[in-house]
Design an enzyme around this catalytic site. Structure first.
Site, short mmCIF file in Angstrom:
data_model
loop_
_atom_site.label_atom_id
_atom_site.label_comp_id
_atom_site.label_asym_id
_atom_site.label_seq_id
_atom_site.Cartn_x
_atom_site.Cartn_y
_atom_site.Cartn_z
CG ASP A 17 34.99 45.96 38.66
OD1 ASP A 17 35.13 45.84 37.44
OD2 ASP A 17 35.81 45.52 39.48
N GLY A 19 29.62 49.38 36.88
CA GLY A 19 28.50 49.08 35.99
C GLY A 19 28.56 49.92 34.72
CE LYS A 20 34.34 51.35 34.00
NZ LYS A 20 34.36 50.68 35.30
N GLY A 44 36.80 44.73 32.59
CA GLY A 44 35.84 43.63 32.44
C GLY A 44 34.46 44.25 32.55
CG HIS A 45 33.43 47.22 30.67
ND1 HIS A 45 33.67 48.28 29.85
CD2 HIS A 45 34.25 47.42 31.74
CE1 HIS A 45 34.58 49.08 30.39
NE2 HIS A 45 34.95 48.56 31.52
CE LYS A 335 26.29 45.07 41.28
NZ LYS A 335 27.46 44.22 41.06
CB SER A 421 21.40 50.86 37.28
OG SER A 421 21.54 49.50 36.97
P1 GDP Z 1 32.11 47.74 34.80
O1 GDP Z 1 33.51 47.23 34.80
O2 GDP Z 1 32.01 49.12 35.38
O3 GDP Z 1 31.43 47.65 33.46
O4 GDP Z 1 31.29 46.81 35.80
P2 GDP Z 1 31.35 45.21 35.86
O5 GDP Z 1 30.64 44.67 34.68
O6 GDP Z 1 32.74 44.73 36.08
O7 GDP Z 1 30.60 44.94 37.21
C1 GDP Z 1 29.28 45.33 37.39
C2 GDP Z 1 28.42 44.08 37.64
O8 GDP Z 1 27.19 44.45 38.16
C3 GDP Z 1 28.13 43.30 36.37
O9 GDP Z 1 28.01 41.94 36.70
C4 GDP Z 1 26.78 43.87 35.94
O10 GDP Z 1 26.02 42.93 35.18
C5 GDP Z 1 26.12 44.11 37.27
N1 GDP Z 1 25.21 45.25 37.33
C6 GDP Z 1 25.26 46.44 36.68
N2 GDP Z 1 24.27 47.25 37.11
C7 GDP Z 1 23.58 46.55 38.04
C8 GDP Z 1 22.48 46.85 38.89
O11 GDP Z 1 21.92 47.94 38.88
N3 GDP Z 1 22.07 45.87 39.75
C9 GDP Z 1 22.68 44.65 39.82
N4 GDP Z 1 22.22 43.77 40.69
N5 GDP Z 1 23.71 44.34 39.04
C10 GDP Z 1 24.17 45.28 38.18
P1 IMO Z 2 36.79 47.90 34.78
O1 IMO Z 2 36.86 48.66 33.47
C1 IMO Z 2 38.51 47.15 38.70
C2 IMO Z 2 42.87 47.33 39.01
C3 IMO Z 2 43.63 46.05 39.31
C4 IMO Z 2 44.80 46.61 40.10
C5 IMO Z 2 45.09 47.93 39.41
C6 IMO Z 2 46.22 47.87 38.40
O2 IMO Z 2 36.18 46.57 34.69
O3 IMO Z 2 36.18 48.77 35.82
P2 IMO Z 2 46.41 46.87 35.94
O4 IMO Z 2 46.26 45.47 35.45
O5 IMO Z 2 45.47 47.84 35.31
O6 IMO Z 2 47.82 47.35 35.93
O7 IMO Z 2 46.02 46.78 37.51
O8 IMO Z 2 43.88 48.30 38.76
N1 IMO Z 2 41.99 47.29 37.83
C7 IMO Z 2 40.66 47.25 37.90
N2 IMO Z 2 39.83 47.15 38.98
N3 IMO Z 2 38.00 47.26 37.45
C8 IMO Z 2 38.80 47.39 36.39
O9 IMO Z 2 38.34 47.65 35.14
C9 IMO Z 2 40.21 47.34 36.57
N4 IMO Z 2 41.28 47.39 35.76
C10 IMO Z 2 42.35 47.38 36.54
O10 IMO Z 2 42.85 45.16 40.05
O11 IMO Z 2 44.38 46.89 41.41
MG MG Z 3 34.59 45.60 35.49
#
Ligand code: GDP
Ligand code: IMO
Ligand code: MG
Length: 439
Positions: A17, A19-20, A44-45, A335, A421
């Site tokens: 999470d 921000g990939k 979850g991206h 962030k 970012s």
């Molecule tokens: P990922 O799993 O690494 O792709 O990250 P997620 O999408 O799960 O979580 C990142 C969250 O931060 C998402 O809701 C993005 O829209 C948001 N995000 C990404 N970059 C930034 C940033 O620079 N600032 C803010 N405020 N939000 C960001």
């Molecule tokens: P993104 O790509 C954050 C965590 C789960 C749990 C552990 C194992 O959005 O960064 P699993 O279902 O993979 O066997 O769960 O890994 N986890 C994540 N945490 N971001 C993710 O993906 C994750 N995918 C799995 O919360 O702790």
């Molecule tokens: Mg995510």
């Protein structure tokens, strides 16, 4: 072999999470293909493009850029049912999935994997991992045990029926033993379903290693999109509180069939603070009001499970671990805007464990639970507001204290922060390379 080899990989440098998705989408503009190489729809991206917010779990973020190939590599685990929902989301937004390609070697997540994921967590009791319950672990277990179904199998009905004749009864017995919810399918209905998927999605299935290498060898630009993060890696993460795939740099090669000497640049996605979903050690974790404040400011709620993410300060012991394991060549620091309202911001530079200062992330969960963060306090950039002007003028126009914060990260890790970012939208990105990613 080509001399330029324009390949860039994006890896989460923390616990996911970071921000990939946003950074992948940003860099995808210049790429011909975006390749996922591990994980599944546990990811979850979130990608924000103007008014549109996309939440991708399995599909590579390249699907949002028309004309790109969106490749699901062999190291990924694929849940076809959930993929159908995601495809619907993309098509409803008026985009096409014509560029989708799925490796014939990728493994399939079945309903029994999801049920066993839940049942295993019950057995672990207070040592539960807090998985996403998407069946990720059990699917990878079957891959290693050599009883998994692969995407390519979908095109071979006889093979499916034969495999189903021993795998389905085996799974039913295991589920009964573990108290998991029963599967109603018969060998036949199970096989028919898979054969149906093959008829529907067969046109997207190919040898993606051949595809991706052909692009690289003629100097086409390929972007690799990591899921999860280094600290969730099966070998190098906080085992057993990890996911079941290789999230580190080496995972790119095994998970996409591309050799190590063809990976040119590795971008470590580093959130300006730290979050973690699920259980396991987290040395810089905040508690109480402080944690809730950061969680609220950052909107830190899981995209896949809706769970509140645990929050804490930036941990450079973690960043060093990620940099060393993945060969990170640039940081994308994300962030930073979330930290706008702090007078002081803490950064962890070492752990104190049993009276000793430690700078390398230890393997032992027990040690990590005893570790106390050693912090440096840096002044914040309170009151700063992002504006279109700042985005246009670039890095120099950022507040001095934010620039010092970034420099602190660079000096500690000896890696440049090439992407900054400051908001979720595609355009809220400062690229200090001037966009020179594919040279
Ligand atoms: P990922 O799993 O690494 O792709 O990250 P997620 O999408 O799960 O979580 C990142 C969250 O931060 C998402 O809701 C993005 O829209 C948001 N995000 C990404 N970059 C930034 C940033 O620079 N600032 C803010 N405020 N939000 C960001
Ligand atoms: P993104 O790509 C954050 C965590 C789960 C749990 C552990 C194992 O959005 O960064 P699993 O279902 O993979 O066997 O769960 O890994 N986890 C994540 N945490 N971001 C993710 O993906 C994750 N995918 C799995 O919360 O702790
Ligand atoms: Mg995510």
């Amino acid at each position: 072999m080509s001399v330029t080899m324009p390949t860039v990989a994006i890896i989460g440098a923390q616990w996911g999470d970071e921000g990939k998705g946003k950074i992948t989408d940003y860099l995808a503009e210049g790429a011909e293909a975006v390749v996922r190489f591990q994980g599944g729809n546990n990811a979850g991206h979130t990608i924000v493009v103007g008014e549109n917010v996309f939440k991708l779990h399995l599909l590579p973020s390249g699907v949002l850029r028309p004309g790109k190939l969106a490749v699901i590599g062999n190291g990924v685990v694929v849940n076809v049912q959930d993929m159908e929902e995601e495809i619907r989301q993309i098509e409803d937004a008026g985009l096409s999935i014509d560029g989708l390609r799925i490796s014939d070697r990728a493994h399939l997540i079945m309903n029994y994997h999801k049920k066993l994921d839940g049942a295993e967590e019950v057995y672990r009791g207070k040592r539960a991992v807090g998985t996403t319950k998407k069946g990720i672990g059990p699917c990878y277990q079957d891959k290693i045990a050599r009883i998994g179904f692969r995407v390519g199998d979908l095109l071979e009905p006889e093979l499916i029926r034969e495999k189903a004749s021993y795998v389905v009864p085996m799974k039913k017995d295991i589920m009964k033993l573990m108290g998991a919810e029963e599967c109603q399918c018969t060998n036949e209905s199970f096989s028919d379903r898979l054969i149906g998927w093959g008829e529907k999605y067969g046109k997207y299935v190919c040898d993606t290693s051949v595809l991706v290498n052909e692009i690289i060898d003629r100097d086409g630009c390929v972007l690799f999109e990591g899921a999860q993060g280094v600290m969730l890696d099966i070998d190098h993460g906080t085992y057993p509180y990890v996911t079941s795939s290789s999230t580190v740099g080496g995972g790119i090669c095994s998970g996409s069939g591309v050799a190590p000497n063809k990976i040119q640049k590795v971008v470590g996605c580093l959130k300006a603070y730290t979050t973690r979903v699920g259980e396991g050690p987290f040395v810089t974790e905040l508690t109480g009001e402080e944690e809730l404040e950061l969680q609220k400011k950052g909107g830190e709620f899981g995209v896949t499970t809706g769970r509140g993410r645990r929050c804490g300060w930036l941990d450079l012991v973690v960043a060093e671990h990620a940099a060393r394991l993945c060969g990170i060549t640039s940081w994308a620091v994300t962030k930073l805007d979330v930290l706008n309202d702090y007078d002081y911001i803490k950064v962890c530079v070492a752990y104190e464990i049993d009276g000793e200062q430690v700078k390398h992330f230890p393997a032992s969960v027990a040690k990590l639970e005893r570790a106390k963060p050693v912090y440096v306090e840096l002044p914040g950039w309170k009151g700063w507001q992002e504006s279109e002007e700042v985005l246009q003028q670039g890095f120099d126009s950022l507040p001095e204290n934010m620039k010092s914060y970034i420099k602190f990260i660079e000096d500690y890790t000896h890696i440049p922060a090439d992407i900054i970012s400051v908001g979720p939208d595609r355009h809220e990105t400062i690229d200090r390379t001037g966009g020179a990613w594919w040279n």
